[in-house]
Every structure is written in structure tokens, then in C-alpha cells.
Design a protein around this motif. Structure first.
Motif, PDB file in Angstrom:
ATOM      1  N   VAL A  35       0.860  -1.185   0.000  1.00 49.66           N
ATOM      2  CA  VAL A  35       0.000   0.000   0.000  1.00 49.66           C
ATOM      3  C   VAL A  35       0.897   1.236   0.000  1.00 49.66           C
ATOM      4  O   VAL A  35       1.690   1.432   0.910  1.00 49.66           O
ATOM      5  N   LYS A  36       0.782   2.049  -1.035  1.00 53.64           N
ATOM      6  CA  LYS A  36       1.609   3.243  -1.175  1.00 53.64           C
ATOM      7  C   LYS A  36       0.886   4.460  -0.611  1.00 53.64           C
ATOM      8  O   LYS A  36      -0.186   4.827  -1.073  1.00 53.64           O
ATOM      9  N   GLU A  37       1.464   5.053   0.397  1.00 52.67           N
ATOM     10  CA  GLU A  37       0.947   6.279   1.021  1.00 52.67           C
ATOM     11  C   GLU A  37       2.131   7.149   1.391  1.00 52.67           C
ATOM     12  O   GLU A  37       3.196   6.635   1.738  1.00 52.67           O
ATOM     13  N   THR A  38       1.933   8.444   1.344  1.00 54.92           N
ATOM     14  CA  THR A  38       2.941   9.336   1.903  1.00 54.92           C
ATOM     15  C   THR A  38       2.528   9.653   3.327  1.00 54.92           C
ATOM     16  O   THR A  38       1.348   9.523   3.691  1.00 54.92           O
ATOM     17  N   GLU A  39       3.472  10.085   4.127  1.00 52.77           N
ATOM     18  CA  GLU A  39       3.149  10.428   5.505  1.00 52.77           C
ATOM     19  C   GLU A  39       2.151  11.578   5.559  1.00 52.77           C
ATOM     20  O   GLU A  39       1.196  11.547   6.335  1.00 52.77           O
ATOM     21  N   ALA A  40       2.349  12.590   4.701  1.00 57.86           N
ATOM     22  CA  ALA A  40       1.435  13.740   4.684  1.00 57.86           C
ATOM     23  C   ALA A  40       0.025  13.314   4.300  1.00 57.86           C
ATOM     24  O   ALA A  40      -0.957  13.754   4.918  1.00 57.86           O
ATOM     25  N   ASN A  41      -0.092  12.454   3.299  1.00 59.10           N
ATOM     26  CA  ASN A  41      -1.407  11.989   2.866  1.00 59.10           C
ATOM     27  C   ASN A  41      -2.081  11.174   3.957  1.00 59.10           C
ATOM     28  O   ASN A  41      -3.284  11.318   4.205  1.00 59.10           O
ATOM     29  N   LEU A  42      -1.318  10.328   4.633  1.00 56.03           N
ATOM     30  CA  LEU A  42      -1.864   9.517   5.724  1.00 56.03           C
ATOM     31  C   LEU A  42      -2.359  10.410   6.854  1.00 56.03           C
ATOM     32  O   LEU A  42      -3.463  10.226   7.367  1.00 56.03           O
ATOM     33  N   ARG A  43      -1.565  11.397   7.230  1.00 58.67           N
ATOM     34  CA  ARG A  43      -1.971  12.331   8.285  1.00 58.67           C
ATOM     35  C   ARG A  43      -3.272  13.045   7.917  1.00 58.67           C
ATOM     36  O   ARG A  43      -4.167  13.189   8.754  1.00 58.67           O
ATOM     37  N   ASN A  44      -3.381  13.474   6.668  1.00 59.02           N
ATOM     38  CA  ASN A  44      -4.595  14.167   6.222  1.00 59.02           C
ATOM     39  C   ASN A  44      -5.807  13.247   6.252  1.00 59.02           C
ATOM     40  O   ASN A  44      -6.882  13.650   6.705  1.00 59.02           O
ATOM     41  N   LYS A  45      -5.652  12.035   5.763  1.00 60.12           N
ATOM     42  CA  LYS A  45      -6.763  11.080   5.770  1.00 60.12           C
ATOM     43  C   LYS A  45      -7.259  10.832   7.197  1.00 60.12           C
ATOM     44  O   LYS A  45      -8.459  10.848   7.455  1.00 60.12           O
ATOM     45  N   VAL A  46      -6.319  10.577   8.094  1.00 61.51           N
ATOM     46  CA  VAL A  46      -6.696  10.273   9.471  1.00 61.51           C
ATOM     47  C   VAL A  46      -7.290  11.507  10.143  1.00 61.51           C
ATOM     48  O   VAL A  46      -8.300  11.416  10.843  1.00 61.51           O
ATOM     49  N   SER A  47      -6.699  12.654   9.908  1.00 60.74           N
ATOM     50  CA  SER A  47      -7.196  13.888  10.514  1.00 60.74           C
ATOM     51  C   SER A  47      -8.641  14.165  10.112  1.00 60.74           C
ATOM     52  O   SER A  47      -9.468  14.560  10.943  1.00 60.74           O
ATOM     53  N   ARG A  48      -8.958  13.951   8.859  1.00 65.71           N
ATOM     54  CA  ARG A  48     -10.323  14.173   8.364  1.00 65.71           C
ATOM     55  C   ARG A  48     -11.250  13.008   8.676  1.00 65.71           C
ATOM     56  O   ARG A  48     -12.468  13.162   8.659  1.00 65.71           O
ATOM     57  N   GLY A  49     -10.667  11.842   8.892  1.00 65.89           N
ATOM     58  CA  GLY A  49     -11.485  10.648   9.079  1.00 65.89           C
ATOM     59  C   GLY A  49     -12.092  10.200   7.764  1.00 65.89           C
ATOM     60  O   GLY A  49     -13.072   9.464   7.744  1.00 65.89           O
ATOM     61  N   SER A  50     -11.481  10.645   6.662  1.00 75.92           N
ATOM     62  CA  SER A  50     -12.048  10.355   5.341  1.00 75.92           C
ATOM     63  C   SER A  50     -11.285   9.226   4.661  1.00 75.92           C
ATOM     64  O   SER A  50     -10.465   9.446   3.784  1.00 75.92           O
TER      65      SER A  50
END
Length: 71
Positions: A35-50
Motif C-alpha cells: 500500500v503506497k501512502e505518503t506520511e502527509a497523505n496519511l496524516r490528512n486522511k486520518v485527521s479528516r477521518g475520510s
């Protein structure tokens, strides 16, 4: 009515905390499973819960979560 995105976000963050997993650690663990994710993208996803249920399960699996208590 339950705020499901907030619930999912809290669940993921709680499991990360229990295991001492940082966002950088989780990015690495996800990459090991393909699974390819960047740290910034992961933080944003989790922060939004989206994120999807499938992504939540990928994260939990990557961290080695075998049991969840949903109470």
C-alpha cells in the motif's frame, strides 16, 4: 446519531497509540504490504477521518491488530 468518520479516526489513532506506531511507521508498514501512502497523505486522511473501511482494515492489519473491541 454516531459520527462515524470521527469514530473510525479515533479507533485508528487509539490502535496506533497502543502499539507506539507513528505515522512514519505506519507508512512503512503499509508499504511492506504493497500500500503506497505518503506520511502527509496519511496524516490528512486520518485527521479528516475520510478513508474507506478497506483502508482502515489495511492499516489495522499492517499494525498486527487481531482483535477490536467496539464498545
Amino acid at each position: 446519531m454516531t459520527d462515524w468518520p470521527a469514530y473510525a479516526k479515533g479507533l485508528l489513532r487509539a490502535e496506533m497509540t497502543r502499539r507506539g506506531v507513528s505515522y512514519a511507521d505506519l507508512v512503512r508498514m503499509l508499504a511492506e504490504g504493497g500500500v503506497k501512502e505518503t506520511e502527509a497523505n496519511l496524516r490528512n486522511k486520518v485527521s479528516r477521518g475520510s478513508f474507506t473501511a478497506a483502508f482502515l482494515f489495511e492499516c489495522l492489519n499492517a499494525m498486527g491488530v487481531k482483535t477490536l473491541h467496539l464498545d
